[in-house]
Design an enzyme around this catalytic site. Sequence first.
Site, PDB file in Angstrom:
ATOM      1  N   SER A 179       0.613  -1.300  -0.035  1.00  0.00           N
ATOM      2  CA  SER A 179      -0.123  -0.088   0.230  1.00  0.00           C
ATOM      3  C   SER A 179       0.485   1.324  -0.114  1.00  0.00           C
ATOM      4  CB  SER A 179      -0.845  -0.143   1.560  1.00  0.00           C
ATOM      5  OG  SER A 179      -0.524   0.575   2.277  1.00  0.00           O
ATOM      6  N   HIS A 207      -5.244  -3.220  -2.494  1.00  0.00           N
ATOM      7  CA  HIS A 207      -4.919  -2.233  -3.941  1.00  0.00           C
ATOM      8  C   HIS A 207      -4.044  -2.831  -5.225  1.00  0.00           C
ATOM      9  CE1 HIS A 207      -4.211   0.923  -1.015  1.00  0.00           C
ATOM     10  NE2 HIS A 207      -3.469   0.254   0.106  1.00  0.00           N
ATOM     11  N   LYS A 238     -11.651   0.805  -1.747  1.00  0.00           N
ATOM     12  CA  LYS A 238     -10.615   1.262  -3.058  1.00  0.00           C
ATOM     13  C   LYS A 238     -11.659   1.014  -4.755  1.00  0.00           C
ATOM     14  CE  LYS A 238      -7.552   0.640   0.787  1.00  0.00           C
ATOM     15  NZ  LYS A 238      -6.883   0.321   2.072  1.00  0.00           N
TER      16      LYS A 238
HETATM   17  C1  LIG Z   1      -6.905  -0.261   3.551  1.00  0.00           C
HETATM   18  C2  LIG Z   1      -6.409  -0.902   3.224  1.00  0.00           C
HETATM   19  C3  LIG Z   1      -7.304  -2.681   4.298  1.00  0.00           C
HETATM   20  C4  LIG Z   1      -8.195  -1.696   5.133  1.00  0.00           C
HETATM   21  O1  LIG Z   1      -9.727  -1.651   4.836  1.00  0.00           O
HETATM   22  P1  LIG Z   1     -10.251  -0.506   5.022  1.00  0.00           P
HETATM   23  O2  LIG Z   1     -11.606  -0.935   4.486  1.00  0.00           O
HETATM   24  O3  LIG Z   1      -9.805   1.044   4.724  1.00  0.00           O
HETATM   25  O4  LIG Z   1     -10.374  -0.952   6.353  1.00  0.00           O
HETATM   26  C5  LIG Z   1      -6.532  -3.854   4.478  1.00  0.00           C
HETATM   27  N1  LIG Z   1      -5.155  -4.083   3.157  1.00  0.00           N
HETATM   28  C6  LIG Z   1      -4.838  -2.811   2.571  1.00  0.00           C
HETATM   29  C7  LIG Z   1      -3.365  -3.333   2.060  1.00  0.00           C
HETATM   30  C8  LIG Z   1      -5.384  -1.248   3.050  1.00  0.00           C
HETATM   31  O5  LIG Z   1      -4.025  -0.262   2.054  1.00  0.00           O
END
Ligand SMILES: *Cc1c(COP(=O)(O)O)cnc(C)c1O
Length: 390
Positions: A179, A207, A238
């Site tokens: 990330s 991602h 996302k």
């Molecule tokens: C954003 C993210 C999460 C958490 O997801 P949310 O829906 O924002 O709680 C988990 N793992 C990774 C790699 C992320 O980037």
Amino acid sequence: MNKWNRISAAIDEMKEQKLYRTMTAFESPQMSKVTVDNQTYRLFASNSYLDLCNDKDIVQAAKEALEQYGVGSGGSRLTTGTASPHVELERTIARFKHREAALCYNTGYMANVGIISALVGKEDVIYSDELNHASIIDGARLSKAKIVIYKHNDFVDLEEKIKANQGQYGMIVSDAVFSMDGDIVDLPKLVALAKKYDLLSMVDEAHSTGVIGESGRGVEEYFDMTGEVDVLMGTLSKAVGVEGGFVCGNKLLIDYLVNKSRSFIFSTAFSPAMAAAANAGFQKIENNPQLVRKLQDNIKYFCNCLNEVGIFINSETAIIPIVIGEESAAMKIMDKLRESAYYISAIRYPTVARNSARLRVALMSSHTHEELSMLAMKLGELLKESKNEQ
Ligand SMILES: *Cc1c(COP(=O)(O)O)cnc(C)c1O
């Protein structure tokens, strides 16, 4: 001794180290242009890679579900909180990821915490990439399993560490796309080790879903390894443009998690309207392959523009990290970008290691080539300035 002293001292220390953080309220939907304090900015910091947060079809799906199901779900998924849109969404996810079954959580964070702590316990071992997301780290800690951290994407290191614990039940877990670095897990090696040592393989597709693979199906499609990962986790928050988390895999896995995963069991289900919206988000991605293609084209184009101004980065994902180093230098560049109406986040400790503060440029499918080349030029200028000052 005053019980608040320790807390205020911690805040003072963060301020001193330039690690103190605050929130910004956006006055517009999350799109490639946003309004903050009555000012318009070009947004290059969002996880909404396909710019779907305000997509009219997805918003419409949410509105219709609001009319039909109301706002709250009224209960946890195993009591009264499952509505038809939750079930439809899980079917869509399973189909999208080519799996037998899927299960949704309220957030991606809750998914990781709930999946990992259900699958392994204190007699077991978790092998975790050193750059994995905080939610994986927290899930691992909660499980009470032995946590073995391996070097980033280094499967020689991982194999040595597995050998040292051989025979113990466990799992290998990794971000699919990291990330804060934007690089991709070496999935063939991860899966090969999981098979060789009879470990569960788990990948976090936060991602990668909607970003990599020809049709945006994620890391398995990217490596032409569909169906190879045991526990495929992802987010709806996302590229899908909504909120929530998911896991998919075989029926056995999902059946087990429904019965054992505490963050799934002991929390009120997310709104049926959001489930309907997420379902529409996946349909959008499936029915509009040009969205993913445009994002992938933007990534290539922007990396070329950066190379031309002397910033040598080659990302294959929507995350383009420009490492600056010192926290204060990164903050200064971020402020200057803000003055030029660019909204880009500087990422600091504890999200990344100390002195590896970076600008995390995040691209959207809706950015134009002109916007991308102008940003690259601006970044080239500011980085030169910053180096001269140091
Ligand atoms: C954003 C993210 C999460 C958490 O997801 P949310 O829906 O924002 O709680 C988990 N793992 C990774 C790699 C992320 O980037």
